[in-house]
Design a protein around this motif. Structure first.
Motif, PDB file in Angstrom:
ATOM      1  N   SER A 258      38.416  47.695  85.216  1.00 28.00           N
ATOM      2  CA  SER A 258      39.639  47.450  84.707  1.00 28.00           C
ATOM      3  C   SER A 258      40.650  48.402  85.747  1.00 28.00           C
ATOM      4  N   GLU A 259      39.980  49.735  85.823  1.00 33.56           N
ATOM      5  CA  GLU A 259      40.687  50.924  86.743  1.00 33.56           C
ATOM      6  C   GLU A 259      40.705  50.364  88.162  1.00 33.56           C
ATOM      7  N   VAL A 260      39.560  49.621  88.709  1.00 32.26           N
ATOM      8  CA  VAL A 260      39.439  49.368  90.051  1.00 32.26           C
ATOM      9  C   VAL A 260      40.369  48.310  90.350  1.00 32.26           C
ATOM     10  N   ALA A 321      37.025  41.774  93.777  1.00 27.90           N
ATOM     11  CA  ALA A 321      36.570  43.147  93.065  1.00 27.90           C
ATOM     12  C   ALA A 321      35.856  42.585  91.618  1.00 27.90           C
ATOM     13  N   THR A 322      34.454  42.504  91.784  1.00 25.46           N
ATOM     14  CA  THR A 322      33.976  42.125  90.644  1.00 25.46           C
ATOM     15  C   THR A 322      32.739  43.158  90.175  1.00 25.46           C
ATOM     16  N   ASP A 323      32.265  43.208  89.119  1.00 28.95           N
ATOM     17  CA  ASP A 323      31.401  43.916  88.640  1.00 28.95           C
ATOM     18  C   ASP A 323      30.117  44.662  89.585  1.00 28.95           C
ATOM     19  N   GLU A 324      29.815  43.740  90.678  1.00 24.40           N
ATOM     20  CA  GLU A 324      28.818  44.225  91.538  1.00 24.40           C
ATOM     21  C   GLU A 324      29.319  45.291  92.453  1.00 24.40           C
ATOM     22  N   ILE A 325      30.603  45.488  92.622  1.00 24.34           N
ATOM     23  CA  ILE A 325      30.918  46.800  93.426  1.00 24.34           C
ATOM     24  C   ILE A 325      30.823  47.981  92.638  1.00 24.34           C
ATOM     25  N   LEU A 326      30.654  48.118  91.405  1.00 26.79           N
ATOM     26  CA  LEU A 326      30.451  49.176  90.789  1.00 26.79           C
ATOM     27  C   LEU A 326      29.204  49.878  90.726  1.00 26.79           C
TER      28      LEU A 326
END
Length: 358
Positions: A258-260, A321-326
């Motif tokens: 969410s911050e991203v 920007a999906t979860d995989e970039i975290l």
């Protein structure tokens, strides 16, 4: 070698000034072009707003807190392009060696001109006068023998001013110049330099090329040259722009998607504002991610046609920007870029240079 005569013209608060000119009710009032009180970023601020610390790329919410009574105005990029064409027509009355940086800024090489004026300073004065007569807007000008110093000079007497850095004065001027005023040295780099004991151009000049490259990578050679007044870049009318981008380094690593997405939304506003200031038509959107361990990745997607609206850019960013970039180490920097530009108009011809007095 022949001493070049370079002028850097920079319109004063261009977007905001156009809005104040077209709407007399806004004259003398603090206005911000772009964004609103709740979200978005400021694309440009009038000088009345700048007195309160409002500046371009600032989040609108912060700008509204800094300047009570700040008026937010929706940008009209087609109108800015119309005015810009008038300004660039004036440039070409003097030389075809015009390198546009944006709608409101350009370098001119007037070593040789179409009209035979004796000095770059006189030409800059005439250009500023013609701009005012034809648009009712003011411009600032810097004159010197290279692009870096001309750009530096245009900021000295802003707004509505002119400044010349003569070849014989350049070394002393650069020696005293605060490091944060050097074009190409951002806030973060300036702070890093101060930690290394570099506060002025004179301090920077004491550092060896090897030391600067070790500390600042490939930018080190650029810093080594500019503090000595060395900049051999030509004024290039057919300068090919490969991408338009913006990025932000965070005070603390961000960990949540969410911050991203929130930060990318904000950076997209800045990127699109820069994109709108050019005639570029790009089809590829790129997200740049730098992690807490300084490792970096990029993700891109190309559209079938050029991006024309901020909504298109933000939509593509949401898909990238999906979860995989975290990652567990968190994200310390995010960037947004637009590239893969469509072909533009034919390149202007190059003209032979002759000598003129400064």
């Amino acid at each position: 070698m022949e001493t070049r005569k370079i002028i850097h013209i920079d319109m004063d608060a261009f977007y905001a000034s156009v809005e104040q000119r077209d709407n007399p009710e806004l004259k003398g009032r603090p206005i911000a072009v772009g964004g609103n009180k709740e979200r978005g970023v400021v694309a440009a601020a009038s000088y009345e707003a700048r007195k309160f610390g409002v500046k371009s790329a600032m989040p609108s919410a912060i700008a509204a807190r800094r300047c009570p009574g700040l008026i937010f105005v929706k940008p009209r990029f087609e109108r800015y392009r119309e005015v810009s064409k008038i300004i660039h027509q004036i440039f070409h009355e003097y030389t075809d060696l015009v390198e546009p940086l944006s709608l409101d800024e350009a370098y001119l090489d007037v070593t040789s001109t179409k009209i035979g004026r004796p000095s770059a300073t006189l030409i800059a004065r005439e250009i500023r006068q013609k701009i005012y007569e034809r648009t009712e807007l003011t411009a600032s000008a810097g004159i010197s023998y290279c692009k870096f110093l001309a750009k530096t000079a245009s900021d000295v007497n802003k707004p509505n001013g002119l400044f010349v850095i003569l070849p014989q004065d350049a070394q002393e001027y650069l020696r005293k110049m605060p490091i944060h005023q050097f074009h190409g040295i951002g806030k973060a780099t300036a702070e890093k330099m101060k930690v290394a004991g570099i506060f002025t151009g004179g301090d920077l000049r004491k550092k060896s090329l090897e030391d600067l490259v070790r500390r600042f990578g490939k930018s080190g050679s650029y810093y080594f040259s500019i503090c000595r007044g060395v900049d051999n870049r030509p004024v290039t009318p057919d300068r090919e722009r490969k991408s338009i981008s913006a990025e932000r380094t965070f005070d603390h690593n961000i960990m949540k998607l969410s911050e991203v997405q929130s930060e990318l939304d904000r950076i997209a506003e800045i990127t699109f504002s820069r994109y709108e200031k050019t005639e570029a038509q790009g089809k590829t959107v790129t997200v740049k991610v730098k992690y807490g361990d300084f490792k970096q990745i990029t993700k891109s997607h190309s559209l079938e046609s050029a991006i024309t609206e901020i909504g298109q850019l933000k939509s593509q960013l949401n898909q990238l920007a999906t979860d995989e970039i975290l990652r567990p180490e968190g994200i310390r920097l995010l960037g947004v870029g637009i590239s893969n530009f469509l072909e533009t108009q034919p390149k202007p011809a190059f003209h032979k240079q002759l000598t003129l007095k400064f």
